[in-house]
Design a protein around this motif. Structure first.
Motif, PDB file in Angstrom:
ATOM      1  N   ALA A 158       0.929  -1.182  -0.180  1.00 16.83           N
ATOM      2  CA  ALA A 158       0.070  -0.109   0.042  1.00 16.83           C
ATOM      3  C   ALA A 158       0.835   1.290   0.076  1.00 16.83           C
ATOM      4  O   ALA A 158       1.941   1.095   0.597  1.00 16.83           O
ATOM      5  CB  ALA A 158      -0.831  -0.013   1.346  1.00 16.83           C
ATOM      6  N   VAL A 159       0.512   2.111  -0.652  1.00 16.22           N
ATOM      7  CA  VAL A 159       1.261   3.450  -0.839  1.00 16.22           C
ATOM      8  C   VAL A 159       0.520   4.478  -0.100  1.00 16.22           C
ATOM      9  O   VAL A 159      -0.519   4.819  -0.113  1.00 16.22           O
ATOM     10  CB  VAL A 159       1.426   3.791  -2.353  1.00 16.22           C
ATOM     11  CG1 VAL A 159       2.088   5.237  -2.483  1.00 16.22           C
ATOM     12  CG2 VAL A 159       2.171   2.916  -3.008  1.00 16.22           C
ATOM     13  N   THR A 160       1.393   5.418   0.727  1.00 15.66           N
ATOM     14  CA  THR A 160       0.871   6.567   1.281  1.00 15.66           C
ATOM     15  C   THR A 160       1.725   7.704   0.827  1.00 15.66           C
ATOM     16  O   THR A 160       2.885   7.688   0.620  1.00 15.66           O
ATOM     17  CB  THR A 160       1.134   6.310   2.978  1.00 15.66           C
ATOM     18  OG1 THR A 160       0.603   5.254   3.437  1.00 15.66           O
ATOM     19  CG2 THR A 160       0.827   7.595   3.588  1.00 15.66           C
ATOM     20  N   ASP A 161       0.952   9.042   0.738  1.00 16.98           N
ATOM     21  CA  ASP A 161       1.471  10.169   0.351  1.00 16.98           C
ATOM     22  C   ASP A 161       2.250  10.486   1.484  1.00 16.98           C
ATOM     23  O   ASP A 161       1.613  11.330   2.200  1.00 16.98           O
ATOM     24  CB  ASP A 161       0.213  11.026  -0.235  1.00 16.98           C
ATOM     25  CG  ASP A 161       0.760  12.350  -0.864  1.00 16.98           C
ATOM     26  OD1 ASP A 161       1.799  12.839  -0.499  1.00 16.98           O
ATOM     27  OD2 ASP A 161      -0.066  12.856  -1.826  1.00 16.98           O
ATOM     28  N   ILE A 162       3.707  10.687   1.248  1.00 13.37           N
ATOM     29  CA  ILE A 162       4.486  11.376   2.143  1.00 13.37           C
ATOM     30  C   ILE A 162       4.346  12.827   2.519  1.00 13.37           C
ATOM     31  O   ILE A 162       4.272  13.127   3.427  1.00 13.37           O
ATOM     32  CB  ILE A 162       5.852  10.842   2.110  1.00 13.37           C
ATOM     33  CG1 ILE A 162       6.184   9.246   2.017  1.00 13.37           C
ATOM     34  CG2 ILE A 162       6.828  11.526   3.114  1.00 13.37           C
ATOM     35  CD1 ILE A 162       7.316   8.768   1.589  1.00 13.37           C
ATOM     36  N   ARG A 163       4.340  13.417   1.239  1.00 14.13           N
ATOM     37  CA  ARG A 163       4.346  14.749   1.461  1.00 14.13           C
ATOM     38  C   ARG A 163       2.773  15.330   2.141  1.00 14.13           C
ATOM     39  O   ARG A 163       3.037  16.133   2.932  1.00 14.13           O
ATOM     40  CB  ARG A 163       4.340  15.316   0.117  1.00 14.13           C
ATOM     41  CG  ARG A 163       3.946  16.844  -0.005  1.00 14.13           C
ATOM     42  CD  ARG A 163       5.054  17.867   0.340  1.00 14.13           C
ATOM     43  NE  ARG A 163       6.338  17.606  -0.263  1.00 14.13           N
ATOM     44  CZ  ARG A 163       7.740  17.968   0.189  1.00 14.13           C
ATOM     45  NH1 ARG A 163       7.585  18.819   1.361  1.00 14.13           N
ATOM     46  NH2 ARG A 163       8.573  17.930  -0.577  1.00 14.13           N
ATOM     47  N   ALA A 164       1.879  14.727   1.795  1.00 16.74           N
ATOM     48  CA  ALA A 164       0.445  15.100   2.609  1.00 16.74           C
ATOM     49  C   ALA A 164       0.479  14.638   3.893  1.00 16.74           C
ATOM     50  O   ALA A 164       0.043  15.468   4.808  1.00 16.74           O
ATOM     51  CB  ALA A 164      -0.708  14.312   1.904  1.00 16.74           C
ATOM     52  N   MET A 165       1.209  13.493   4.267  1.00 16.63           N
ATOM     53  CA  MET A 165       1.165  13.154   5.603  1.00 16.63           C
ATOM     54  C   MET A 165       2.098  14.276   6.569  1.00 16.63           C
ATOM     55  O   MET A 165       1.970  14.305   7.596  1.00 16.63           O
ATOM     56  CB  MET A 165       1.766  11.764   5.846  1.00 16.63           C
ATOM     57  CG  MET A 165       0.698  10.855   5.438  1.00 16.63           C
ATOM     58  SD  MET A 165      -0.672  10.685   6.643  1.00 16.63           S
ATOM     59  CE  MET A 165      -0.041   9.635   8.079  1.00 16.63           C
ATOM     60  N   ALA A 166       3.170  14.494   6.003  1.00 13.79           N
ATOM     61  CA  ALA A 166       4.112  15.452   6.496  1.00 13.79           C
ATOM     62  C   ALA A 166       3.447  16.765   6.731  1.00 13.79           C
ATOM     63  O   ALA A 166       3.606  17.382   7.975  1.00 13.79           O
ATOM     64  CB  ALA A 166       5.453  15.981   5.676  1.00 13.79           C
ATOM     65  N   ASP A 167       2.517  17.442   5.892  1.00 12.30           N
ATOM     66  CA  ASP A 167       1.833  18.370   5.917  1.00 12.30           C
ATOM     67  C   ASP A 167       0.969  18.429   7.172  1.00 12.30           C
ATOM     68  O   ASP A 167       0.517  19.286   7.924  1.00 12.30           O
ATOM     69  CB  ASP A 167       1.294  18.982   4.503  1.00 12.30           C
ATOM     70  CG  ASP A 167       2.020  19.517   3.681  1.00 12.30           C
ATOM     71  OD1 ASP A 167       3.400  19.652   3.934  1.00 12.30           O
ATOM     72  OD2 ASP A 167       1.730  19.468   2.433  1.00 12.30           O
ATOM     73  N   LEU A 168       0.289  17.323   7.066  1.00 11.23           N
ATOM     74  CA  LEU A 168      -0.828  16.842   8.369  1.00 11.23           C
ATOM     75  C   LEU A 168       0.011  17.024   9.630  1.00 11.23           C
ATOM     76  O   LEU A 168      -0.565  17.405  10.727  1.00 11.23           O
ATOM     77  CB  LEU A 168      -1.412  15.681   8.069  1.00 11.23           C
ATOM     78  CG  LEU A 168      -2.753  15.546   7.465  1.00 11.23           C
ATOM     79  CD1 LEU A 168      -3.177  13.920   7.352  1.00 11.23           C
ATOM     80  CD2 LEU A 168      -3.787  16.463   8.162  1.00 11.23           C
ATOM     81  N   ALA A 169       1.060  16.212   9.792  1.00  6.68           N
ATOM     82  CA  ALA A 169       1.867  16.192  10.999  1.00  6.68           C
ATOM     83  C   ALA A 169       2.361  17.660  11.474  1.00  6.68           C
ATOM     84  O   ALA A 169       1.951  17.829  12.429  1.00  6.68           O
ATOM     85  CB  ALA A 169       3.071  15.236  10.874  1.00  6.68           C
ATOM     86  N   HIS A 170       2.988  18.245  10.416  1.00  7.83           N
ATOM     87  CA  HIS A 170       3.572  19.852  10.660  1.00  7.83           C
ATOM     88  C   HIS A 170       2.436  20.790  11.214  1.00  7.83           C
ATOM     89  O   HIS A 170       2.619  21.610  11.942  1.00  7.83           O
ATOM     90  CB  HIS A 170       4.449  20.213   9.685  1.00  7.83           C
ATOM     91  CG  HIS A 170       5.676  18.928   9.619  1.00  7.83           C
ATOM     92  ND1 HIS A 170       6.293  18.940   8.334  1.00  7.83           N
ATOM     93  CD2 HIS A 170       6.243  18.260  10.314  1.00  7.83           C
ATOM     94  CE1 HIS A 170       7.119  18.253   8.466  1.00  7.83           C
ATOM     95  NE2 HIS A 170       6.979  17.613   9.670  1.00  7.83           N
ATOM     96  N   GLY A 171       1.246  20.568  10.573  1.00  9.25           N
ATOM     97  CA  GLY A 171       0.239  21.486  10.866  1.00  9.25           C
ATOM     98  C   GLY A 171      -0.266  21.326  12.249  1.00  9.25           C
ATOM     99  O   GLY A 171      -0.864  22.203  12.892  1.00  9.25           O
ATOM    100  N   ILE A 172      -0.149  20.125  13.263  1.00 10.99           N
ATOM    101  CA  ILE A 172      -0.305  20.269  14.599  1.00 10.99           C
ATOM    102  C   ILE A 172       0.798  20.127  15.449  1.00 10.99           C
ATOM    103  O   ILE A 172       0.521  19.625  16.455  1.00 10.99           O
ATOM    104  CB  ILE A 172      -1.474  18.851  14.860  1.00 10.99           C
ATOM    105  CG1 ILE A 172      -0.673  17.654  14.234  1.00 10.99           C
ATOM    106  CG2 ILE A 172      -2.724  18.964  14.148  1.00 10.99           C
ATOM    107  CD1 ILE A 172      -1.396  16.305  15.069  1.00 10.99           C
ATOM    108  N   GLY A 173       2.089  20.474  15.044  1.00 11.37           N
ATOM    109  CA  GLY A 173       3.075  20.526  15.740  1.00 11.37           C
ATOM    110  C   GLY A 173       3.662  18.962  15.899  1.00 11.37           C
ATOM    111  O   GLY A 173       4.367  18.785  16.882  1.00 11.37           O
ATOM    112  N   ALA A 174       3.324  17.902  15.087  1.00 12.15           N
ATOM    113  CA  ALA A 174       3.805  16.511  15.300  1.00 12.15           C
ATOM    114  C   ALA A 174       4.760  16.135  14.258  1.00 12.15           C
ATOM    115  O   ALA A 174       5.122  17.138  13.370  1.00 12.15           O
ATOM    116  CB  ALA A 174       2.506  15.529  15.096  1.00 12.15           C
ATOM    117  N   ARG A 175       5.439  14.959  14.304  1.00 13.11           N
ATOM    118  CA  ARG A 175       6.734  14.706  13.739  1.00 13.11           C
ATOM    119  C   ARG A 175       6.163  13.650  12.850  1.00 13.11           C
ATOM    120  O   ARG A 175       5.058  12.617  13.070  1.00 13.11           O
ATOM    121  CB  ARG A 175       7.894  14.317  14.459  1.00 13.11           C
ATOM    122  CG  ARG A 175       8.481  15.559  15.030  1.00 13.11           C
ATOM    123  CD  ARG A 175       9.799  15.197  15.757  1.00 13.11           C
ATOM    124  NE  ARG A 175       9.424  14.437  16.653  1.00 13.11           N
ATOM    125  CZ  ARG A 175      10.318  13.256  17.115  1.00 13.11           C
ATOM    126  NH1 ARG A 175      11.273  13.280  16.427  1.00 13.11           N
ATOM    127  NH2 ARG A 175       9.955  12.155  18.025  1.00 13.11           N
TER     128      ARG A 175
END
Ligand SMILES: *Cc1c(COP(=O)(O)O)cnc(C)c1O
Length: 380
Positions: A158-175
């Motif tokens: 299964a493929v996950t969009d790394i860039r989109a997940m990074a944006d989600l994480a950084h939007g809430i101050g997570a890594r």
């Protein structure tokens, strides 16, 4: 090596040279193996070599860590005694009560660590389909501090969009942490796509010969979270031994060449399986029919050497197909020069979400035509 030359080097060159230099005392061109646990102090009590005691820092490990960081374009890297020790160091760096997003398509050992070790210790986690961003968004909590991604995932690719997940994480101050074991830094530069940390089981493609157990983390920044992981590495002591570091460092030199050939062979095998009447579905991110193909094309430089497929029929039929293979060896693990086949559900256990009839293939460096012939006769 001169830093401005290093900055201009391409990845194949980095793989051969990073962390290597002729030994200044003997002139040896190949890396020496340093087994000493303890290092000489000067008369003033200082450590002129930069090494004191090998749990903290050791020559072969330091050389490997230099190469690992350079290959990913990271700020630093840390080598561990296994991939799982590297995963554990990430979770040990969090605080009880912190919340982690764990993908539903993930290496079963990662989920087991969360459920059986870090859950009881107080870490909260949610298992989410990270290929579906809305589900990830819905699972975020005030104390979500870490998003874990494995792409392509084990065993369904299964493929996950790394860039989109990074944006989600950084939007809430997570890594964001990416388990990049299946792709390697040659196949996918997760840090350049926004990941904060990359994790590897170097047991697999980095070692490349099924003869070393080891793991690594590579960081985008040498920040406070990284200092904590370094503290855990040296104080817990689940460090990679000198010979394992030596083997993985040696493996890195040929990693780009190997991964290109693994990928070439895997693409041939996947196309054969996808077109075979006895195959219900073949999973490979390079196949246009793969649901994650468009994202994989955007974020991967090579689609990699792992393929899985579901022969038409039940688990018993899949096991019978595996039993007829002659060139593929029936064994777990991946990333070595030899091709391996595995009925995945029976190693993961009855709780596993893996389809009953799924066979996972680690495509080695044999001639692709021989691998295809072997699969054709096994499928009958
Ligand atoms: C093998 C593997 C691990 C675990 O690594 P070990 O070296 O076996 O501890 C973690 N993630 C993935 C994707 C793996 O394939």
């Amino acid at each position: 090596m001169n830093p401005s030359l290093r900055a201009r080097m391409r990845q194949d060159t980095i793989a051969v040279h990073a962390g290597h230099a002729p030994d200044p005392t003997t002139g040896a061109v190949a890396e020496s193996l340093h087994l000493s646990t303890t290092f000489l102090r000067a008369e003033d009590g200082s450590y002129p070599s930069g090494y004191k005691y090998s749990r903290e820092r050791a020559p072969n490990r330091a050389a490997l860590e230099t190469a690992l960081a350079a290959l990913d374009g990271g700020a630093d890297a840390a080598a561990f005694a296994s991939g799982q020790a590297a995963v554990a160091a990430v979770f040990q760096g969090l605080a009880p009560g912190d919340h982690v997003i764990c993908p539903s398509a993930v290496y079963y050992g990662t989920r087991k660590l969360l459920a059986e070790v870090f859950g009881p210790w107080g870490l909260e986690f949610s298992v989410v389909d990270t290929a579906d961003l809305a589900s990830v968004q819905a699972a975020l909590r005030p104390r979500t501090t870490l998003l874990w991604v494995e792409t392509p995932s084990n065993p369904t690719l299964a493929v996950t969009d790394i860039r989109a997940m990074a944006d989600l994480a950084h939007g809430i101050g997570a890594r964001l942490v990416v388990d990049n074991t299946w792709s390697t830094a040659v196949g996918q530069l997760a840090l350049s796509l926004g990941a904060d940390l990359v994790m590897y089981s170097t047991t697999k493609y980095y070692g490349g010969h099924s003869d070393t157990l080891s793991g690594a983390l590579v960081t985008a920044r040498a920040d406070a979270a990284w200092e904590r992981i370094r503290l855990i590495q040296s104080s817990v002591g689940a460090v990679a031994a000198p010979f394992d570091c030596w083997l993985v460092h040696r493996g890195i030199a040929s990693l780009p060449v190997r991964l290109r050939q693994h990928t070439h062979n895997a693409a041939r095998v996947a196309a054969f399986l996808a077109g075979h009447d006895g195959v219900e579905v073949a999973h490979y991110p390079g196949l246009p029919s793969h649901p994650g193909h468009a994202i994989a094309q955007r974020q991967m430089r090579l689609f990699g050497g792992m393929v899985s497929f579901q022969p038409r029929g039940d688990a018993a039929h899949a096991l019978a197909v595996a039993a007829r293979l002659r060139i593929f060896t029936r064994a777990t693990s991946l990333g070595g020069v030899e091709s391996l086949a595995e009925h995945r559900k029976s190693i993961e256990g009855p709780e596993s979400p893996t389809p009953d009839n799924l066979l996972r293939l680690s495509i080695g460096l044999e001639d692709a035509d021989d691998l295809i012939d072997d699969l054709r006769q096994a499928l009958g």
